[in-house]
Write an enzyme that holds these catalytic residues in place. Structure first.
Site, PDB file in Angstrom:
ATOM      1  N   HIS A   1      60.134  25.325   6.917  1.00 43.77           N
ATOM      2  CA  HIS A   1      60.583  26.133   8.056  1.00 43.77           C
ATOM      3  C   HIS A   1      60.816  25.189   9.226  1.00 43.77           C
ATOM      4  CE1 HIS A   1      60.495  30.051  10.319  1.00 43.77           C
ATOM      5  NE2 HIS A   1      60.339  29.200  11.312  1.00 43.77           N
TER       6      HIS A   1
ATOM      7  N   TYR B   1      61.873  42.179  15.807  1.00 43.34           N
ATOM      8  CA  TYR B   1      61.576  40.768  15.570  1.00 43.34           C
ATOM      9  C   TYR B   1      60.909  40.619  14.216  1.00 43.34           C
ATOM     10  CZ  TYR B   1      59.522  36.135  16.244  1.00 43.34           C
ATOM     11  OH  TYR B   1      59.151  34.827  16.094  1.00 43.34           O
TER      12      TYR B   1
ATOM     13  N   HIS C   1      52.564  33.791  24.986  1.00 40.10           N
ATOM     14  CA  HIS C   1      51.563  33.006  24.273  1.00 40.10           C
ATOM     15  C   HIS C   1      51.390  31.705  25.049  1.00 40.10           C
ATOM     16  CE1 HIS C   1      53.220  35.452  20.719  1.00 40.10           C
ATOM     17  NE2 HIS C   1      52.109  36.018  21.152  1.00 40.10           N
TER      18      HIS C   1
ATOM     19  N   HIS D   1      49.044  31.901  17.755  1.00 41.08           N
ATOM     20  CA  HIS D   1      49.894  33.067  17.544  1.00 41.08           C
ATOM     21  C   HIS D   1      50.659  32.877  16.235  1.00 41.08           C
ATOM     22  CE1 HIS D   1      52.098  30.073  19.938  1.00 41.08           C
ATOM     23  NE2 HIS D   1      53.186  30.460  19.282  1.00 41.08           N
TER      24      HIS D   1
END
Length: 445
Positions: free
Chosen positions: A289, A347, A362, A368
């Site tokens: 990712h 989201y 955040h 998070h």
């Protein structure tokens, strides 16, 4: 409210434009002739120091009916919910989420509906940011605003903004953004309820991020940024109010004419808009990712290379094809502050609770990541190519500064149950049967 407007294409270009009603209003070959065409005044607006390096120098020359100095003295006015008092509320490192902010019950314009939710730094020192929510349902009648403190990046979430600036007019609708730089006067017209987000940077101007190994093309392409063409009105009124945001306070001055009387202008310091759907996404096509920095539209750099005072990042519709990879955003603790807003849709990492017109913060080093449902679904789902975030647009204001929440932000639409979205996360850890789970200190030799 003009709906059929023309624009100039490009980012940071040297533009030259004149209202078609006054051909030849731009002087030929010089900036400041002894007498300007049509009896106009020449006036320069500087967005950088005179001695800034050429590639960083920003300025625009106006040719206007009256010089902008023609106003009465500024006086301090009630600043409403615009504040840079970062010490009004005790520090709070918890994950913060706000439910969608309410539309006004009474009539209020863009300036009256502007409220600071968080920020950091000091505009007097030209270092810092402020993040605002705006809610409005009324046109700014014979009133305009400009900031001496910084550049505004405006993100409409609901309702089109019909914006008049000294350089011309822009229509900015949801899924578009606009930037109005320090010192540029603007007025906002609306039709009905409007809501959105605003980021102000005190330190410098926004620029396109460097592409590095990506090459010459991709992300936000310069040609897709649009700057208004020259347009003017020669309108005298009993009282026109000029509001100046200065040192975090609001001041007003009156004059008897519209400030939008620029017949022609040339330069590279001008407002612009951008359609987020034109963002050319770069993404992973094998495994793992990528960091969210690949979704940066605009950046305001700090003096430290690679570190931003503020990045404007989006998460647009895109294909997800990574193999043997947890595809949603990973769990994270960050040395940056992350303020997120949702323009439309859901989201991907939090399909419940995070709603259009709401927000999250955040803070630096506060953990998070995906909620329980997202983690379980993405950990066990079939990894086939799929289009994600369709019908959705999420954005992030990311900053190297540690942001504080204002009193208004601490008491308005706060979701006190935000933390609960992570509480169902389970322990999936296991060891082979022949491995002891005892503490090493308890094991027998």
């Amino acid at each position: 409210m003009a709906t059929d407007l023309q624009y100039l294409s490009g980012f940071g270009n040297e533009f030259a434009t004149e209202d078609s009603r006054c051909p030849g209003a731009l002087p030929d070959g010089q900036n400041n002739p002894q007498k300007c065409a049509y009896g106009l005044y020449a006036e320069q607006l500087s967005g950088s120091a005179f001695t800034a390096m050429r590639h960083e120098n920003q300025r625009t020359w106006f040719y206007r009916i009256r010089p902008s100095v023609l106003h009465k003295p500024f006086n301090k006015i009630e600043r409403g919910l615009v504040t840079h008092d970062w010490d009004a509320v005790e520090p709070n490192p918890n994950q913060m989420r706000w439910k969608p902010f309410d539309f006004p019950k009474d009539k209020q314009d863009f300036l009256e509906g502007l409220a600071t939710i968080c920020g950091a730094g000091d505009p007097k020192a030209r270092n810092g940011i402020a993040i605002y929510i705006y809610t409005c349902n009324k046109t700014m009648e014979n009133k305009c605003l400009y900031s001496s403190d910084g550049d505004f990046l405006i993100v409409p979430q609901e309702g089109t903004l019909y914006i008049t600036t000294e350089m011309g007019r822009m229509n900015v609708q949801p899924n578009e953004i606009c930037v109005i730089q320090r010192g540029i006067r603007f007025s906002v017209d609306v039709k009905g309820n409007s809501r959105g987000y605003t980021l102000e940077v005190f330190s410098d101007h926004f620029q396109l991020p460097s592409l590095g190994p990506i090459g010459a093309n991709g992300l936000a392409n310069p040609r897709d940024f649009l700057t208004p063409v020259a347009w003017f009105e020669d309108r005298e009124v009993k009282e026109y109010t000029i509001v100046n945001k200065y040192h975090g306070q609001l001041f007003s001055a009156s004059q008897s004419h519209s400030p939008f009387d620029v017949v022609a202008w040339h330069g590279n310091y001008a407002p612009y808009k951008y359609d987020l759907s034109k963002f050319m996404v770069i993404n992973c096509v094998a495994f793992d990712h990528a960091d969210p920095s690949i979704f940066t539209v605009l950046t305001c750099p700090s003096l430290k290379p690679g570190v931003a005072i503020a990045d404007f990042v989006i998460f647009p519709p895109r294909w997800s094809v990574q193999e043997h990879t947890f595809r949603p955003p990973y769990y994270h603790r960050n040395c940056m502050s992350e303020f997120m807003g949702l323009i439309c849709g859901n989201y991907e990492a939090k399909e419940e609770g995070f709603l259009p017109g709401g927000a999250t913060l955040h803070s630096i080093m506060t953990p998070h990541g995906p909620d329980y449902e997202c983690f379980e679904k993405a950990s066990n789902g079939e990894l086939r190519p799929q289009k994600i975030a369709e019908g959705t647009m999420t954005f992030m204001f990311e900053s190297s500064l540690s942001m504080a929440i204002t009193e208004w932000g601490n008491n308005t639409k706060v979701d006190g149950n935000y933390y609960e979205c992570w509480q169902p996360l389970k322990k999936h850890f296991f060891l082979p049967k022949d491995v002891s789970t005892d503490s090493p200190k308890k094991r027998k030799k």
